[in-house]
Design a protein around this motif. Structure first.
Motif, short mmCIF file in Angstrom:
data_model
loop_
_atom_site.label_atom_id
_atom_site.label_comp_id
_atom_site.label_asym_id
_atom_site.label_seq_id
_atom_site.Cartn_x
_atom_site.Cartn_y
_atom_site.Cartn_z
N UNK A 127 0.84 -1.20 0.00
CA UNK A 127 0.00 0.00 0.00
C UNK A 127 0.87 1.25 0.00
N UNK A 128 0.29 2.36 -0.41
CA UNK A 128 0.97 3.65 -0.43
C UNK A 128 0.28 4.60 0.54
N UNK A 129 1.08 5.31 1.34
CA UNK A 129 0.56 6.32 2.24
C UNK A 129 1.26 7.64 2.00
N UNK A 130 0.85 8.67 2.74
CA UNK A 130 1.53 9.97 2.68
C UNK A 130 2.70 9.96 3.66
N UNK A 131 2.43 10.17 4.94
CA UNK A 131 3.41 10.04 6.00
C UNK A 131 2.69 9.43 7.19
N UNK A 132 3.43 8.77 8.06
CA UNK A 132 2.82 7.91 9.08
C UNK A 132 1.80 8.64 9.93
N UNK A 133 2.11 9.88 10.33
CA UNK A 133 1.21 10.60 11.23
C UNK A 133 -0.10 11.01 10.58
N UNK A 134 -0.14 11.00 9.26
CA UNK A 134 -1.35 11.43 8.54
C UNK A 134 -2.45 10.38 8.60
N UNK A 135 -2.08 9.12 8.83
CA UNK A 135 -3.03 8.00 8.77
C UNK A 135 -3.39 7.54 10.18
N UNK A 136 -4.68 7.41 10.43
CA UNK A 136 -5.17 6.87 11.69
C UNK A 136 -5.40 5.37 11.51
N UNK A 137 -4.34 4.59 11.65
CA UNK A 137 -4.45 3.16 11.39
C UNK A 137 -5.11 2.41 12.54
N UNK A 138 -5.38 3.13 13.63
CA UNK A 138 -6.11 2.52 14.73
C UNK A 138 -7.54 2.17 14.36
N UNK A 139 -8.02 2.77 13.28
CA UNK A 139 -9.39 2.46 12.82
C UNK A 139 -9.48 1.08 12.19
N UNK A 140 -8.36 0.57 11.67
CA UNK A 140 -8.39 -0.72 11.00
C UNK A 140 -8.60 -1.83 12.03
N UNK A 141 -9.62 -2.65 11.83
CA UNK A 141 -9.89 -3.73 12.77
C UNK A 141 -9.66 -5.10 12.13
N UNK A 142 -8.92 -5.10 11.00
CA UNK A 142 -8.56 -6.35 10.33
C UNK A 142 -7.31 -6.06 9.51
N UNK A 143 -6.54 -7.09 9.15
CA UNK A 143 -5.38 -6.86 8.28
C UNK A 143 -5.78 -6.13 7.01
N UNK A 144 -4.94 -5.18 6.58
CA UNK A 144 -5.29 -4.30 5.48
C UNK A 144 -5.49 -5.05 4.16
N UNK A 145 -6.63 -4.81 3.55
CA UNK A 145 -6.91 -5.24 2.18
C UNK A 145 -7.35 -3.96 1.45
N UNK A 146 -6.71 -3.68 0.32
CA UNK A 146 -7.02 -2.42 -0.34
C UNK A 146 -6.82 -2.53 -1.85
N UNK A 147 -6.76 -1.39 -2.53
CA UNK A 147 -6.82 -1.39 -3.99
C UNK A 147 -6.35 -0.06 -4.56
N UNK A 148 -6.26 0.01 -5.89
CA UNK A 148 -5.89 1.25 -6.55
C UNK A 148 -5.06 1.08 -7.80
N UNK A 149 -4.24 0.02 -7.89
CA UNK A 149 -3.30 -0.09 -8.99
C UNK A 149 -3.54 -1.37 -9.81
N UNK A 150 -2.49 -1.80 -10.51
CA UNK A 150 -2.65 -2.89 -11.48
C UNK A 150 -2.98 -4.23 -10.82
N UNK A 151 -2.59 -4.41 -9.57
CA UNK A 151 -2.92 -5.65 -8.88
C UNK A 151 -4.39 -5.84 -8.65
#
Length: 448
Positions: free
Chosen positions: A372-396
């Motif tokens: 996954x791609x982020x901006x900078x660590x402090x910008x993201x509130x990853x405490x909201x995630x309640x499961x291992x990250x599954x995401x999307x956006x690119x060729x995969x």
């Protein structure tokens, strides 16, 4: 062109004797269907596949995100035509970061507006409210569009409402009021499978009572963000979709099932997100050549109001560089990072992926399938995630399912690629391609 046929954005859509329903399953990589059918959880799809149902390899538009792809399906065109390059952009003119969830960002009309103008009855039901104003432009609301149709009121009232705000829908604004009573279900939570089920139940009820000529049902990827293909929650979700698709089929509709994008796991073995913080990495590259970083801005176009799904971590990023920055040096530095699949400048990205060049950054970064791609660590509130990250956006996440409940030859609309169709061909396949095949079949039968 016969009455009730229509044209939109350079494509002709034939009149259909049957209602046409396109279901967009948000975040549905093909393996979800494969695993659910293998487990016997999609009996309708399994029973008609190969008999009176066609399935072809398909791609979504890029980036592999919700807003660009739903609008591509709604316009029949790639983002370079309609202008929606993500859920979120940096508006260089105003220096602000904005959500592109308003009709003013559209550059062409939807095919729903064109069908409505031609006298067809059109209904659009979305899970999330963020899509409603984009998809309802020219259907239940005025433009604007920069092609001369700005401010024109709809020729007739269509229907466009979201499951998320179903309790607020009115006849005046959405074309249908008292939606909860009409559908017969309570207001669903936005973070639940129930949000998608409400959309499908509304579609069946509309087909039973009103029988629209065209209907678009757009679901949410709440399940796909949390559960892998073959898991019990995923199989249960696809069993639910299969049941409603069977009901639409039994009511005589031409049913297309596709997706806006796929979904991939993007976590380390311990469950923590596997992330490249692009803005931090770019700052380090610029600092290494004594270049000012003021004006650097990384935009993650996956960003939307529903960050519990993904923490604003996708696999596609736009990099807006400071004045005087060495673009080639930054691109080379980002390209060397483990987990980065591709880095393109603005012109190359716009050409290769049919993107609006003025709504992407100086550089476009695409991550590998497991990153996954982020901006900078402090910008993201990853405490909201309640499961291992599954995401999307690119060729995969570009590969998606494409089913239609009619036996049809494959239209090769993506020459030279691994796909035969895009998701934004859905309404064209269900109308024009089907009508053409019916005509050819009739001629063949007559000459026997």
């Amino acid at each position: 062109m016969s009455p009730r046929s229509f044209s939109a954005n350079g494509r002709d859509y034939a009149a259909s004797p049957d209602p046409v329903v396109v279901i967009c399953i948000d975040g549905s990589e093909p393996d979800y269907h494969v695993e659910a059918m293998r487990a016997g959880r999609m009996p309708w799809l399994s029973s008609v596949l190969g008999d009176r149902l066609s399935s072809w390899p398909a791609h979504c538009a890029m980036p592999a995100l919700t807003n660009p792809n739903n609008v591509s399906i709604a316009t029949g065109r790639a983002p370079r035509f309609h202008g929606i390059s993500g859920n979120y952009i940096y508006d260089v003119a105003t220096g602000t970061e904005v959500l592109m969830n308003d009709k003013r960002f559209l550059r062409i009309p939807t095919l729903f507006a064109a069908a409505n103008e031609a006298g067809l009855d059109v209904a659009v039901v979305t899970a999330k409210n963020k899509l409603r104003r984009l998809l309802g432009a020219g259907l239940v609301e005025d433009g604007p569009y920069p092609d001369g149709t700005a401010g024109r009121a709809p020729a007739r009232r269509g229907i466009c409402f979201s499951a998320e705000k179903a309790d607020e829908a009115t006849e005046a604004e959405n074309g249908l009021g008292d939606v909860l009573e009409y559908v017969g279900l309570p207001l669903p939570s936005v973070y639940s499978q129930d949000l998608s089920e409400f959309v499908l139940a509304a579609g069946v009820r509309l087909l039973e009572r009103r029988r629209p000529d065209l209907m678009y049902l757009s679901l949410t990827d709440y399940i796909q963000h949390k559960h892998a293909p073959g898991s019990e929650p995923a199989n249960a979700f696809y069993a639910m979709v299969d049941g409603y698709a069977a009901a639409l089929d039994a009511l005589g509709a031409v049913v297309v099932i596709t997706a806006d994008h796929g979904m991939s796991p993007k976590s380390h073995p311990d469950g923590t997100p596997r992330v490249i913080f692009v803005e931090e990495e770019t700052e380090q590259i610029l600092a290494g050549v004594d270049t000012p970083i003021e004006g650097l801005r990384v935009i993650l176009p996956i960003t939307d109001p529903y960050t519990v799904h993904h923490g604003a971590l996708g696999s596609f990023a736009s990099v807006h560089l400071p004045d005087g920055a060495d673009r080639d040096r930054v691109a080379a530095g980002l390209r060397a990072l483990d987990g980065v699949a591709e880095v393109l400048d603005r012109a190359a990205a716009a050409e290769r992926y049919e993107l609006p060049a003025d709504r992407i950054g100086d550089l476009v970064v695409l991550a590998e399938k497991t990153t996954a791609l982020g901006r900078f660590a402090a910008w993201h509130d990853l405490g909201q995630l309640d499961a291992p990250l599954r995401s999307h956006g690119a060729l995969g996440e570009r590969d998606i399912p494409f089913f239609v409940n009619r036996a049809l030859p494959a239209p090769d609309l993506v020459p030279g690629g691994s796909a035969l169709v895009h998701n934004y061909d859905a309404f064209w396949v269900a109308t024009t391609w089907l009508a053409q095949h019916r005509s050819e079949a009739a001629v063949t039968a007559a000459t026997r």
